[in-house]
Design a protein around this motif. Structure first.
Motif: not given
Length: 292
Positions: A147-148, A240-241
């Motif tokens: 994630r990210r 990112t999401f």
């Protein structure tokens, strides 16, 4: 220096069972007995970080079946996510002739695995529309979740590459104002394959040639170095999401030259043969048939 031919890892059906293995010029090394008892499919192999082990298991072995004995399946049959990037080449944005500037963020949409078929299998044109179109694209398969993810680290998260003909029913893609889902998810309207090529270094992606041919005529041709949103950016932006997980499939955008952009438009019809080719990955080939 001659670049080594990469391993070609396929999912296939042969003699009534679904298998996985290595494709060679002489045939297919069926590794199902070696791997499928412990890993039900290639997604599970990737989740376990065992793709290199699978390749090593086939080294030095002779093919078990001929190429004409297998039916190619899409390499990852059940990804958690199958995300496609829309307009991603400069000339592709200009094709729309809507006066809008190039987008600052990528357009994304979701496809279902059932909307794809394998290499050498026909794309299916439904009776509801004659507007079946082609889009040749590069596919990245996630190997390490996250994630990210920072752009600089993005390539550490890729397990393998493949090809996609992101077939589209054009008029159905315009049924609504804010989405293209309806036009992108007809059963077997697109294809992924023929196989997975393990990802090892940036040279496999950063500036490679991508070409789509219809009946031998070049319709799309560009280089990945010209993409508006790089592979690193795409992976970082999506993560990112959404948490990316091993086996997720990302289809990264098509060059200019789709049939919809001809005047008049040129739609695919039964008997056509579409080939999507990229350096170091191979050629994805499909015919076209009417449904039923």
């Amino acid at each position: 220096m001659t670049r080594q031919i990469p391993a070609r890892i396929a999912s296939f059906r042969v003699h009534g069972h679904i298998g996985c293995g290595l494709v060679t010029d002489e045939g297919v090394i069926d590794l199902s007995k070696d791997f499928l008892p412990n890993f039900p499919d290639l997604r599970a192999v990737i989740e376990a970080g065992a793709l290199a082990r699978l390749v090593a298991a086939g080294e030095g072995r002779k093919p078990d079946v001929r190429l004409d004995e297998i039916e190619y399946l899409i390499p990852i049959a059940n990804p958690e996510k199958l995300i496609c990037v829309g307009v991603n080449f400069p000339d592709r944005n200009e094709e729309y002739k809507d006066g809008q500037a190039a987008p600052s963020k990528p357009s994304l949409f979701i496809r279902f695995p059932r909307s794809f078929t394998g290499h050498e299998r026909p794309l299916i044109r439904p009776p509801e529309s004659e507007q079946l179109d082609y889009e040749g694209e590069i596919v990245i398969v996630i190997g390490k979740g996250g994630r990210r993810i920072a752009e600089v680290d993005a390539y550490d998260h890729i397990a393998a590459l493949s090809l996609c003909n992101e077939g589209t029913i054009r008029d159905w893609a315009r049924h609504a104002k804010f989405n293209v889902t309806q036009g992108k998810n007809w059963d077997r309207s697109g294809s992924i394959g023929p196989w997975l090529v393990p990802f090892t270094d940036a040279a496999q992606l950063d500036d490679i040639e991508l070409t789509t041919r219809v009946n031998g005529e070049v319709r799309q041709h560009d280089r990945t170095s010209r993409m508006m949103f790089s592979f690193r950016y795409i992976l970082s932006y999506i993560s990112t999401f959404a948490t990316l997980v091993p086996g997720d499939v990302i289809v990264c955008g098509t060059p200019t030259g789709a049939g919809a952009r001809f005047d008049p438009p040129v739609w695919l019809k039964p008997g056509d043969v579409i080939e999507v080719e990229a350096d170091g990955i191979g050629v994805l080939r499909n015919g076209v048939e009417d449904e039923g």
